[in-house]
Design an enzyme around this catalytic site. Structure first.
Site, PDB file in Angstrom:
ATOM      1  CE1 TYR A 164      -1.941  15.848 -67.255  1.00 60.31           C
ATOM      2  CE2 TYR A 164      -3.307  17.087 -65.734  1.00 60.31           C
ATOM      3  CZ  TYR A 164      -2.256  16.227 -65.967  1.00 60.31           C
ATOM      4  OH  TYR A 164      -1.531  15.737 -64.903  1.00 60.31           O
ATOM      5  CG  PHE A 221      -6.779  -1.713 -61.352  1.00 63.19           C
ATOM      6  CD1 PHE A 221      -7.242  -2.542 -62.360  1.00 63.19           C
ATOM      7  CD2 PHE A 221      -6.221  -2.292 -60.220  1.00 63.19           C
ATOM      8  CE1 PHE A 221      -7.158  -3.920 -62.243  1.00 63.19           C
ATOM      9  CE2 PHE A 221      -6.130  -3.668 -60.101  1.00 63.19           C
ATOM     10  CZ  PHE A 221      -6.592  -4.486 -61.114  1.00 63.19           C
TER      11      PHE A 221
HETATM   12  N1  LIG Z   1       1.752  14.780 -62.348  1.00 62.51           N
HETATM   13  C1  LIG Z   1       1.507  13.830 -63.203  1.00 62.51           C
HETATM   14  O1  LIG Z   1       2.379  13.396 -63.942  1.00 62.51           O
HETATM   15  C2  LIG Z   1       0.124  13.233 -63.258  1.00 62.51           C
HETATM   16  C3  LIG Z   1      -0.111  12.070 -64.008  1.00 62.51           C
HETATM   17  C4  LIG Z   1      -1.408  11.546 -64.019  1.00 62.51           C
HETATM   18  C5  LIG Z   1      -2.421  12.181 -63.322  1.00 62.51           C
HETATM   19  N2  LIG Z   1      -2.156  13.322 -62.626  1.00 62.51           N
HETATM   20  C6  LIG Z   1      -3.208  14.011 -61.856  1.00 62.51           C
HETATM   21  O2  LIG Z   1      -3.851  13.077 -60.992  1.00 62.51           O
HETATM   22  C7  LIG Z   1      -5.263  13.149 -61.151  1.00 62.51           C
HETATM   23  C8  LIG Z   1      -5.909  11.814 -60.908  1.00 62.51           C
HETATM   24  O3  LIG Z   1      -5.275  10.826 -61.663  1.00 62.51           O
HETATM   25  P1  LIG Z   1      -5.985   9.785 -62.649  1.00 62.51           P
HETATM   26  O4  LIG Z   1      -7.205  10.348 -63.261  1.00 62.51           O
HETATM   27  O5  LIG Z   1      -4.897   9.278 -63.497  1.00 62.51           O
HETATM   28  O6  LIG Z   1      -6.333   8.563 -61.714  1.00 62.51           O
HETATM   29  P2  LIG Z   1      -7.279   8.214 -60.479  1.00 62.51           P
HETATM   30  O7  LIG Z   1      -7.735   9.415 -59.790  1.00 62.51           O
HETATM   31  O8  LIG Z   1      -6.530   7.163 -59.762  1.00 62.51           O
HETATM   32  O9  LIG Z   1      -8.477   7.493 -61.215  1.00 62.51           O
HETATM   33  C9  LIG Z   1      -9.412   8.170 -61.987  1.00 62.51           C
HETATM   34  C10 LIG Z   1     -10.406   7.150 -62.490  1.00 62.51           C
HETATM   35  O10 LIG Z   1     -11.011   6.526 -61.370  1.00 62.51           O
HETATM   36  C11 LIG Z   1     -12.416   6.481 -61.515  1.00 62.51           C
HETATM   37  N3  LIG Z   1     -12.977   6.720 -60.172  1.00 62.51           N
HETATM   38  C12 LIG Z   1     -12.919   7.848 -59.423  1.00 62.51           C
HETATM   39  N4  LIG Z   1     -13.521   7.673 -58.228  1.00 62.51           N
HETATM   40  C13 LIG Z   1     -13.975   6.397 -58.225  1.00 62.51           C
HETATM   41  C14 LIG Z   1     -14.692   5.624 -57.285  1.00 62.51           C
HETATM   42  N5  LIG Z   1     -15.044   6.134 -56.114  1.00 62.51           N
HETATM   43  N6  LIG Z   1     -14.997   4.342 -57.613  1.00 62.51           N
HETATM   44  C15 LIG Z   1     -14.624   3.820 -58.813  1.00 62.51           C
HETATM   45  N7  LIG Z   1     -13.956   4.504 -59.750  1.00 62.51           N
HETATM   46  C16 LIG Z   1     -13.631   5.790 -59.457  1.00 62.51           C
HETATM   47  C17 LIG Z   1     -12.756   7.570 -62.490  1.00 62.51           C
HETATM   48  O11 LIG Z   1     -13.816   7.152 -63.313  1.00 62.51           O
HETATM   49  P3  LIG Z   1     -15.265   7.873 -63.248  1.00 62.51           P
HETATM   50  O12 LIG Z   1     -15.128   9.106 -64.048  1.00 62.51           O
HETATM   51  O13 LIG Z   1     -16.135   6.828 -63.836  1.00 62.51           O
HETATM   52  O14 LIG Z   1     -15.519   8.122 -61.799  1.00 62.51           O
HETATM   53  C18 LIG Z   1     -11.489   7.754 -63.316  1.00 62.51           C
HETATM   54  O15 LIG Z   1     -11.533   7.080 -64.543  1.00 62.51           O
HETATM   55  C19 LIG Z   1      -5.430  13.662 -62.577  1.00 62.51           C
HETATM   56  O16 LIG Z   1      -6.671  14.291 -62.750  1.00 62.51           O
HETATM   57  C20 LIG Z   1      -4.285  14.622 -62.718  1.00 62.51           C
HETATM   58  O17 LIG Z   1      -4.663  15.880 -62.200  1.00 62.51           O
HETATM   59  C21 LIG Z   1      -0.904  13.839 -62.592  1.00 62.51           C
END
Ligand SMILES: NC(=O)c1ccc[n+]([C@@H]2O[C@H](COP(=O)([O-])OP(=O)(O)OC[C@H]3O[C@@H](n4cnc5c(N)ncnc54)[C@H](OP(=O)(O)O)[C@@H]3O)[C@@H](O)[C@H]2O)c1
Length: 340
Positions: free
Chosen positions: A65, A219
């Site tokens: 990252y 989303f």
């Molecule tokens: N192992 C892997 O291959 C892998 C791949 C991808 C991700 N990850 C891990 O998973 C974690 C989370 O994944 P992600 O960031 O891809 O997706 P996520 O947690 O599904 O979504 C994050 C997004 O959602 C928004 N959000 C958060 N809470 C919200 C709410 N209550 N209402 C509306 N929008 C909201 C955030 O925007 P705002 O900032 O505006 O709140 C952010 O842009 C990452 O930080 C990483 O550690 C791991």
């Protein structure tokens, strides 16, 4: 209104390698990588402090990252809380002198060891709480990967072992060499592939599950529309087939299902999405990411919202009526994941 405090705990894994964590974790990635514009570093660090103060004890990052800058942020931000929180990180991509060779993997024992040493420095910890392989490396047998992490555990540099996006057989083979504490893969109401073959193995072997992108990259939070434009330099949603304007327009029907469900229960769509997966199994710990205190609070409150089995079924059945448009990954990235 009082501050939400996360008191509920869940356990990932079993026995010697188990890990008790807050029922909901925090994904650090999007604070400065792949999720577009973000607040400045001081604000991000303040938000990490707020998460720890509210009882979050599981924070997730990875070497790739940034690369490196996300681990550095987690290391600096969580340093004052190092005795009460766990930071999990990942190895397995080819990164040399801070340069990421996109799409290239490296889970050779030498690289795993190198990443461990460097991540310890960036995270400012004496041992890595949970060290995941980020993507399966076809050039290195999983037994060699598990054996290398087992050795790092014996040396006290790593505490536990995890895998990402792997299939049932890989989990079994790895677990036979070094017990696996958690598997981390994409999982949410628009991607439930893991339920078929992976969940039964996790249940059988007593391994925890950490759903990544639990809101499908924001989303399911409802703030994304077909008019949303993603930052071309720092937002991988630009490259994902489910985030084209056409796919978003069609898939918003799912957010409407979540809104309709939440409306009568006082829950937002994000809370419905998180409460659903937490109701599926007691060994599931989602790691939503955010850059906003209001969203952190909203997500934390989910831990106190329980869905009954009948509600889970109702939600699944309503979502299943919507035909999802677009693949979750482009072909190049899909090739790097097993079983889905
Ligand atoms: N192992 C892997 O291959 C892998 C791949 C991808 C991700 N990850 C891990 O998973 C974690 C989370 O994944 P992600 O960031 O891809 O997706 P996520 O947690 O599904 O979504 C994050 C997004 O959602 C928004 N959000 C958060 N809470 C919200 C709410 N209550 N209402 C509306 N929008 C909201 C955030 O925007 P705002 O900032 O505006 O709140 C952010 O842009 C990452 O930080 C990483 O550690 C791991």
């Amino acid at each position: 209104m009082s501050l939400p405090i996360l008191t509920r705990r869940r356990t990932l894994g079993t026995g010697q390698y188990s890990m008790e964590v807050s029922a909901l974790g925090f994904g650090v990635m999007g604070m400065n990588y792949n999720r577009g514009p973000h607040p400045d570093r001081a604000e991000l660090i303040a938000l990490l402090h707020q998460a720890a103060e509210r009882g979050v004890t599981l924070f997730d990052t990875a070497q790739v990252y940034g690369p490196l800058i996300n681990e550095e942020l987690a290391g600096e931000g969580l340093y004052p809380y190092r005795d009460r929180v766990s930071v999990t990180t990942k190895f397995g991509h080819r990164i040399v002198d801070g340069k990421y060779f996109e799409g290239e993997l490296d889970s050779s024992p030498a690289n795993i060891r190198r990443v461990a040493e460097e991540s310890l420095q960036r995270l400012r910890v004496d041992a890595i709480d949970l060290f995941y392989q980020h993507r399966l490396d076809p050039a290195v047998p999983i037994e060699d990967v598990a054996g290398t992490v087992r050795d790092l555990i014996r040396e006290g540099k790593v505490k536990r072992f995890g895998l990402c996006e792997v299939g049932a057989q890989t989990i079994r083979r790895a677990h036979a060499v070094q017990p696996v504490t958690a598997v981390q893969s994409e999982y949410h109401l628009m991607w439930r592939e893991q339920e078929k073959e992976v969940f039964p193995v996790l249940q059988e072997l007593g391994i925890g599950f950490v759903p990544y992108s639990p809101l499908n990259r924001g989303f399911l939070g409802g703030g994304i529309t077909e008019y949303t434009r993603f930052d071309s330099g720092n937002d991988n949603r630009n490259t994902l087939p489910r985030f084209t304007p056409e796919a978003i327009r069609a898939n918003l029907a799912i957010v409407e299902v979540l809104n309709a469900f939440g409306r009568t229960r006082g829950m937002t769509s994000a809370q419905v999405a998180l409460a659903w997966m937490m109701a599926k199994q007691p060994w599931i710990v989602p790691i939503p990411g955010t850059t906003k205190l209001a969203h952190l609070d909203e997500n934390i409150r989910t831990a106190d919202l329980t869905l009954t089995p009948a509600e889970v079924q109702e939600l699944e059945s309503n979502v299943s009526r919507v035909r999802i448009v677009g693949d979750r990954y482009p072909a190049s990235q899909q090739r790097q994941v097993e079983g889905g």
